[in-house]
Scaffold this active site. Structure first.
Site, short mmCIF file in Angstrom:
data_model
loop_
_atom_site.label_atom_id
_atom_site.label_comp_id
_atom_site.label_asym_id
_atom_site.label_seq_id
_atom_site.Cartn_x
_atom_site.Cartn_y
_atom_site.Cartn_z
N ARG A 24 64.87 11.05 46.27
CA ARG A 24 66.00 10.82 45.35
C ARG A 24 66.16 9.32 45.03
O ARG A 24 65.84 8.87 43.96
CB ARG A 24 67.30 11.41 45.94
N HIS A 218 68.47 -2.50 52.75
CA HIS A 218 67.40 -2.84 51.80
C HIS A 218 66.70 -4.10 52.27
O HIS A 218 67.29 -4.95 52.93
CB HIS A 218 68.00 -3.05 50.41
N CYS A 249 59.59 -2.09 44.28
CA CYS A 249 58.28 -2.64 43.91
C CYS A 249 58.08 -3.94 44.67
O CYS A 249 58.94 -4.81 44.66
CB CYS A 249 58.22 -2.90 42.41
#
Lengths: 310, 310
Positions: A24, A218, A249
């Site tokens: 998700r 993160h 990325c």
């Protein structure tokens, strides 16, 4: 396959539940839209690798997140998956779509930042939170489990650091609404370990038990795993991560940089903390998905344990 | 520039000395050989960014490490650098070359692994250690500071996990020889946080004080910063890292993956631990070096704080 030497550390949990967000949160942040059958196979493979909570998709309006516009087609294909499959629901409309397909676990996505509410919703923080009330109330009425994501718990791109008492207040509000668990998100990756411990301590002092809390870090500044370790030391047993680090990325400035599940599993295995995950199968799954996306996984463990020549 | 919110954590050191290895350990593992004048400017820039210990080069035989074959030309250009400039010396011959140029800090490179000694030197571990005795003795006689690198402290590519008591024994031997400090290296990056704490505890129990120990982690499995945080919690105040993560190609399977100094500084700043480093200047330096090497820095903090558009 190389595995870490197991050296348990006193005071850490014996088991951690990984809340896998690759299908998700990961895929919604990838440029490419992955075909429904590939998503279904991905989720089956993640479950086969031992993951027990796999966030499957989002019932958001297709216009907002075209990558997940196939939620109605995908979810029925997952009926035989042996894992909990929470789905994101942005509002009551999304919730009804999820309930109609038999979802038993849903998640709402709130933010701890006043500036985020202002910039994205043109509302105050209280007004923004009030938007979730009917959705959470209806979900509880339907008897489903509700996770509350709380983004920007440590900093946001507008106001910088987000005050700890403000985060505590928003957590309290979401739990009072009926959320069963919260996921504390460091959306822009700025948190460091002391900040993590300070927030968790403040939440406990406000009467919120650690069992109700997951963490979602993160890797924007490379801190995700150190922050997770700090959270484990505080007693947190629910950790969000993304198979293969999907969603970030490695060379984009705007990388969201989800913590890679493989890097997390490596640490947990070394600490002797049970996750139920077969690292080798998980790495193979992430490599398979990286092939579909046409770029290497940003997970360092995936690269180190790669089955391919590089 | 974005900076982490400062939230100190009780029980951590107030100051950490970063032992910057980018110019030596980093550049010796890069494919490209960097011109002497670029190396000299790099080291000047690192010092200007506030780093106080910068490993400058290696007086190894040029045949072995052609990337650092210019040690004799480079070192004299660093006379005005306001930082300690240790240099690696593989043996007495290298030591004499370094002493002749006025080096005041040297480092020897040993290994904790029996298999490494066997595979690389065709010697037992004790025989391999004995090789360093004359070098360390001569260095002490010359009055210079000696650091002992100890590679493979957690695992090696041949035997897998390296037993903690064996590492303790080798540390003891190096200190008894006369080494002033040791750097505990996780050369293949397999260590996890509990293993780090177990080794540090065992060393203390053997009478080796934490002040004599630095840590040197590699990010092969993404564990370097979490391991460093575990070491800080144990009281370690010397941490090795490499500006911009030099020495580890982000997409090579064989990545040595040095911990990036910027990712370390981000964490330490957030924890309120003084390093003297100006993160903005350091990022600019790593970007400048990345341009010379023709590839982006693997440091997540460098990418996040990049001065360039991406």
């Amino acid at each position: 396959m190389t595995l870490p030497m197991v050296v348990p550390q006193e005071g850490l949990p014996s088991r951690v539940r990984i809340h896998e967000v690759g299908a998700r949160d990961g895929l919604q942040n990838e440029k490419a839209t992955v075909p429904t059958e590939v998503k279904a196979e991905f989720i089956h493979r993640l479950a086969d690798a031992g993951l027990t909570t796999i966030e499957a998709t989002s019932f958001v309006h297709p216009k907002w997140v075209p990558q997940l516009a196939d939620a109605e087609q995908l979810f029925p294909r997952l009926a035989d998956v042996k894992a909990d499959l929470p789905v994101l629901v942005p509002n009551e409309r999304g919730l009804e779509r999820a309930l109609a397909l038999g979802a038993t676990r849903v998640a709402v996505f709130a933010s701890a930042s006043e500036s985020f509410a202002k910039a994205n919703l043109n509302r105050t923080l209280d007004e923004a939170l009030a938007m979730f009330e009917p959705t959470v109330a209806r979900a509880k009425e339907a008897g489903v489990h509700v996770r509350g994501y709380l983004s920007m718990c440590f900093g946001d791109p507008w106001e910088g650091p987000v005050p700890v008492p403000q985060v505590v207040q928003v957590c309290r509000a979401l739990l009072d609404m009926g959320c069963d668990e919260l996921s504390l998100g460091d959306t822009i990756g700025v948190a460091t370990a002391g900040h993590v411990r300070a927030l968790l301590t403040a939440l406990n002092e406000a009467g919120i038990p650690t069992q109700a809390l997951g963490v979602h870090f993160h890797d924007t500044y490379g801190q995700a795993l150190a922050n997770t370790y700090a959270a484990l030391q505080h007693g947190v047993t629910t950790v969000d991560s993304s198979a293969g680090g999907l969603g970030g990325c490695p060379f984009a400035k705007s990388a969201t940089g989800n913590l890679a599940t493989e890097d997390l599993v490596w640490m947990l295995q070394g600490l002797g903390i049970d996750t139920g995950v077969d690292l080798d199968r998980l790495v193979a799954t992430s490599e398979w998905m990286a092939d579909h996306l046409g770029r290497p996984s940003p997970s360092r463990t995936v690269r180190a344990l790669s089955h391919k020549e590089q």
